[in-house]
Design a protein around this motif. Structure first.
Motif, PDB file in Angstrom:
ATOM      1  N   PHE A 405      75.353  37.972  35.304  1.00 21.06           N
ATOM      2  CA  PHE A 405      75.930  36.297  35.399  1.00 21.06           C
ATOM      3  C   PHE A 405      75.750  35.682  34.447  1.00 21.06           C
ATOM      4  N   ASP A 406      76.479  35.147  33.437  1.00 19.74           N
ATOM      5  CA  ASP A 406      75.836  34.216  33.036  1.00 19.74           C
ATOM      6  C   ASP A 406      75.510  33.107  34.120  1.00 19.74           C
ATOM      7  N   ILE A 407      74.568  31.850  33.632  1.00 18.40           N
ATOM      8  CA  ILE A 407      74.139  31.051  34.644  1.00 18.40           C
ATOM      9  C   ILE A 407      74.668  29.485  34.489  1.00 18.40           C
ATOM     10  N   ASN A 408      75.424  29.662  33.279  1.00 20.54           N
ATOM     11  CA  ASN A 408      76.544  27.897  32.595  1.00 20.54           C
ATOM     12  C   ASN A 408      78.217  28.370  32.478  1.00 20.54           C
ATOM     13  N   LEU A 409      78.355  28.341  34.843  1.00 19.30           N
ATOM     14  CA  LEU A 409      79.864  28.458  34.816  1.00 19.30           C
ATOM     15  C   LEU A 409      80.364  27.149  35.153  1.00 19.30           C
ATOM     16  N   PRO A 410      81.360  27.324  35.043  1.00 21.90           N
ATOM     17  CA  PRO A 410      82.154  25.925  35.366  1.00 21.90           C
ATOM     18  C   PRO A 410      81.823  24.969  37.015  1.00 21.90           C
ATOM     19  N   ILE A 432      71.287  44.971  45.496  1.00 22.20           N
ATOM     20  CA  ILE A 432      71.803  44.750  43.964  1.00 22.20           C
ATOM     21  C   ILE A 432      72.015  44.743  42.848  1.00 22.20           C
ATOM     22  N   PRO A 433      71.222  45.172  41.910  1.00 20.30           N
ATOM     23  CA  PRO A 433      70.703  44.455  40.662  1.00 20.30           C
ATOM     24  C   PRO A 433      71.528  43.526  40.452  1.00 20.30           C
ATOM     25  N   PHE A 434      70.786  41.584  39.855  1.00 23.48           N
ATOM     26  CA  PHE A 434      71.872  40.521  39.534  1.00 23.48           C
ATOM     27  C   PHE A 434      70.830  40.652  38.398  1.00 23.48           C
ATOM     28  N   ILE A 435      71.238  40.485  36.974  1.00 19.56           N
ATOM     29  CA  ILE A 435      70.644  40.505  36.095  1.00 19.56           C
ATOM     30  C   ILE A 435      71.625  39.070  34.949  1.00 19.56           C
ATOM     31  N   ALA A 436      70.653  37.803  35.011  1.00 23.81           N
ATOM     32  CA  ALA A 436      71.410  36.380  34.730  1.00 23.81           C
ATOM     33  C   ALA A 436      71.375  37.006  32.926  1.00 23.81           C
ATOM     34  N   GLN A 437      72.085  36.602  32.511  1.00 26.51           N
ATOM     35  CA  GLN A 437      72.431  36.082  30.574  1.00 26.51           C
ATOM     36  C   GLN A 437      71.925  35.434  30.185  1.00 26.51           C
ATOM     37  N   THR A 438      72.146  34.123  29.615  1.00 27.51           N
ATOM     38  CA  THR A 438      71.942  33.185  29.667  1.00 27.51           C
ATOM     39  C   THR A 438      71.507  32.572  27.961  1.00 27.51           C
ATOM     40  N   ALA A 439      72.294  31.111  27.771  1.00 24.16           N
ATOM     41  CA  ALA A 439      71.913  31.080  26.126  1.00 24.16           C
ATOM     42  C   ALA A 439      70.709  30.174  26.577  1.00 24.16           C
ATOM     43  N   ARG A 446      62.828  32.184  32.225  1.00 25.41           N
ATOM     44  CA  ARG A 446      63.264  33.223  32.505  1.00 25.41           C
ATOM     45  C   ARG A 446      61.813  33.233  34.737  1.00 25.41           C
ATOM     46  N   GLU A 447      61.448  32.542  34.318  1.00 25.35           N
ATOM     47  CA  GLU A 447      60.201  32.482  35.893  1.00 25.35           C
ATOM     48  C   GLU A 447      61.311  32.047  36.902  1.00 25.35           C
ATOM     49  N   LYS A 448      61.408  30.355  36.576  1.00 27.05           N
ATOM     50  CA  LYS A 448      62.877  29.974  37.570  1.00 27.05           C
ATOM     51  C   LYS A 448      64.284  30.824  37.740  1.00 27.05           C
ATOM     52  N   LEU A 449      64.211  31.519  36.606  1.00 29.66           N
ATOM     53  CA  LEU A 449      65.628  32.339  37.784  1.00 29.66           C
ATOM     54  C   LEU A 449      64.669  33.755  38.200  1.00 29.66           C
ATOM     55  N   LEU A 450      63.559  34.327  38.265  1.00 25.96           N
ATOM     56  CA  LEU A 450      63.821  35.165  38.582  1.00 25.96           C
ATOM     57  C   LEU A 450      62.905  34.289  40.182  1.00 25.96           C
ATOM     58  N   GLU A 451      62.745  33.802  40.271  1.00 32.17           N
ATOM     59  CA  GLU A 451      62.151  32.658  41.434  1.00 32.17           C
ATOM     60  C   GLU A 451      63.461  32.083  41.999  1.00 32.17           C
ATOM     61  N   SER A 452      64.444  32.851  41.926  1.00 35.12           N
ATOM     62  CA  SER A 452      65.833  31.774  42.694  1.00 35.12           C
ATOM     63  C   SER A 452      66.389  33.416  43.029  1.00 35.12           C
ATOM     64  N   GLY A 453      65.896  34.637  42.166  1.00 25.93           N
ATOM     65  CA  GLY A 453      67.018  35.636  42.672  1.00 25.93           C
ATOM     66  C   GLY A 453      67.140  36.952  42.558  1.00 25.93           C
ATOM     67  N   ASP A 455      67.344  39.300  39.479  1.00 26.36           N
ATOM     68  CA  ASP A 455      66.212  40.835  39.216  1.00 26.36           C
ATOM     69  C   ASP A 455      66.094  41.255  38.408  1.00 26.36           C
ATOM     70  N   ASP A 456      66.232  39.801  37.029  1.00 28.83           N
ATOM     71  CA  ASP A 456      65.836  40.678  35.502  1.00 28.83           C
ATOM     72  C   ASP A 456      66.686  39.250  34.730  1.00 28.83           C
ATOM     73  N   TYR A 457      66.654  38.881  33.444  1.00 28.84           N
ATOM     74  CA  TYR A 457      67.136  38.094  32.999  1.00 28.84           C
ATOM     75  C   TYR A 457      67.128  38.960  31.639  1.00 28.84           C
ATOM     76  N   ILE A 458      68.089  38.513  30.371  1.00 31.86           N
ATOM     77  CA  ILE A 458      68.746  38.729  28.979  1.00 31.86           C
ATOM     78  C   ILE A 458      69.117  37.278  28.778  1.00 31.86           C
ATOM     79  N   ALA A 459      68.973  36.773  27.068  1.00 28.01           N
ATOM     80  CA  ALA A 459      68.604  35.702  27.058  1.00 28.01           C
ATOM     81  C   ALA A 459      69.966  35.993  25.217  1.00 28.01           C
ATOM     82  N   LYS A 460      70.530  35.135  25.857  1.00 28.05           N
ATOM     83  CA  LYS A 460      71.418  35.560  24.127  1.00 28.05           C
ATOM     84  C   LYS A 460      70.992  34.824  23.190  1.00 28.05           C
TER      85      LYS A 460
END
Length: 478
Positions: A405-410, A432-439, A446-453, A455-460
């Motif tokens: 999932f991208d974080i900055n959606l409409p 089901i694992p949710f991975i945040a992908q964001t610029a 990363r910590e904020k996204l993990l706290e929000s729920g 499962d992991d994070y990858i930066a653009k």
């Protein structure tokens, strides 16, 4: 017919290469302006800090000189008021600087993700049609994109360190695990250069460090070691100093080495071994100065030894979790970061049902190309489309295996709200694992996204090997 297909591929490849080169030129042209803005904001913050210190000194002098006099009370009140205003302005300037850095990071990372992603795809396509010239062009674009993103990361890091805005969380860390994750990211690069890449681990206690920061530090050191080693080896080894209760992590290479006159200045930011423009010596030289400051923030130390033409050894010292017995540990757990450490398509990364939510068309195309070999890929551009697709899947008795999932959606859904909505409506997606992908890749994101729920994070910009590693790890966990 095959000749026509080749011609069409060449035309498309050339068009994309030209477009990417134009974008890189424009990015470079505007980069100085952005850096100047950053410098101006940093100067404002430093000016306000100096003003605060001056006022504090005036207050102390006034109190000593006229203690007990009414006039002193008036001066004291006035100075305190002025001091509060100065502090408030400094806080506002610092907030604006952080906002600027965050926006700068996002604005550069998003197009760079497209450039690096498509150039990587072009490398594959041009190699298949055996066009060496276009392949080298594509590789050049990819390497330029990597250098730009490293520069961006270093500028942001050095700014945060200088303003004491870098968050460090020290806790026990398994050093061998961190080294393995770093090796997975760089083993391909070592193999491409035909360099022997070895890991030599001792049975050591956990280190007291921030695991994310330590991963960043070691990644930068290993990247430098591989970059400046044309032939030979790069070794990562660990050890434990019983007398000082310290963990040691040593990265040794057989590369070009460092001139002894420059070695004394190696940890000074922006200092270069040569003022010239040699391709061998390009870069801002911020990596080791940043590493030194980050290691010291974790109550550790870093040392470097080098001999021109023979190689370099960088050693990181960190406090161990607890005092261990004075027994000498002789057994080594040797493992080569070769084929077995590659984030290859193991069984767990096959026949997947992958869902990508990304509103940027180019980013979506890059992610699809990266993951389509792992199974079926479904895409959506916003929250409404995502919820409809999942609802349709549920009616069919089907579900996705992993969500990117991208974080900055409409509006009305951003990535966080959408993920939470799905898990509320469909409890099965709790598993089901949710991975945040964001610029947005600033400190604490990363910590904020993990706290929000998540499962992991990858930066653009997204690295394919890193993405595969994260996907594999999350699928094994779930």
């Amino acid at each position: 017919m095959s000749s026509l297909a080749t011609i069409i591929t060449l035309i498309l490849s050339t068009s994309l290469l030209v477009g990417a080169l134009v974008f890189l030129f424009l990015l470079k042209k505007n980069g100085q302006k952005l850096l100047n803005q950053l410098t101006d904001k940093e100067a404002d913050v430093q000016r306000l800090i100096k003003e605060r210190d001056t006022l504090q000194n005036q207050l102390m002098i006034s109190e000593k000189r006229d203690e007990g006099v009414n006039e002193t009370e008036k001066i004291k009140t006035g100075i305190e008021l002025t001091l509060k205003k100065a502090l408030k302005r400094a806080e506002e300037e610092n907030f604006q600087k952080n906002t600027f850095l965050s926006n700068l990071s996002s604005e550069i990372r998003t197009p760079l993700n497209n450039i690096i992603g498509f150039s990587s795809l072009l490398e594959t396509e041009t190699s298949l049609i055996e066009n060496k010239e276009l392949f080298e062009y594509a590789r050049g674009i990819s390497e330029s994109g990597d250098r730009l993103i490293n520069l961006l990361n270093n500028i942001i890091d050095i700014s945060r360190i200088e303003s004491h805005d870098m968050d460090i969380t020290i806790k026990p860390c398994a050093v061998s695990t961190i080294i393995s994750s770093v090796a997975q990211l760089y083993v391909f690069k070592a193999n491409d250069q035909k360099i022997k890449f070895n890991i030599i681990n001792k049975d050591i206690p956990d280190a007291l460090a921030d695991d994310k920061v330590l991963t960043k530090i070691l990644g930068g050191i290993v990247d430098n070691a591989i970059k400046y080693t044309e032939k030979g080896f790069v070794n990562i080894s660990t050890g434990f100093e019983h007398k000082t209760n310290e963990i040691t992590i040593r990265v040794k290479d057989s590369g070009c080495g460092i001139d002894p006159t420059y070695l004394k200045e190696i940890f000074n930011a922006f200092r270069r071994e040569s003022p010239g423009y040699s391709a061998e010596l390009q870069g801002t030289r911020l990596g080791l100065p940043i590493a030194k400051r980050l290691v010291e923030m974790m109550d550790g130390a870093i040392e470097i030894e080098s001999k021109k033409g023979e190689g370099t050894t960088v050693t990181v010292f960190l406090k161990a979790e607890a005092k261990h017995d004075e027994q000498v540990i002789e057994e080594l757990e040797e493992s080569s970061a070769g084929e077995e450490t590659l984030p290859r398509k193991t069984k767990i990364l096959q026949d997947l049902n992958i869902f990508i939510v990304e509103d940027d068309m180019m980013n979506s195309m890059v992610l699809v190309q990266m993951t389509k070999g792992l199974g079926k890929v479904t895409t959506a551009v916003n929250g409404e489309a995502t919820l409809k697709i999942i609802s349709d899947q549920e009616l069919k008795g089907e579900r996705f295996d992993i969500m990117l999932f991208d974080i900055n959606l409409p509006p009305p859904y951003d990535g966080v709200k959408l993920m939470q909505k799905i898990r509320k409506l469909y409890p099965i997606y709790q598993q089901i694992p949710f991975i945040a992908q964001t610029a947005y890749a600033m400190s604490g994101d990363r910590e904020k996204l993990l706290e929000s729920g998540f499962d992991d994070y990858i930066a653009k910009p997204i690295n394919k090997n890193e993405l595969y590693t994260i996907m594999k790890n999350q699928l094994e966990i779930h």
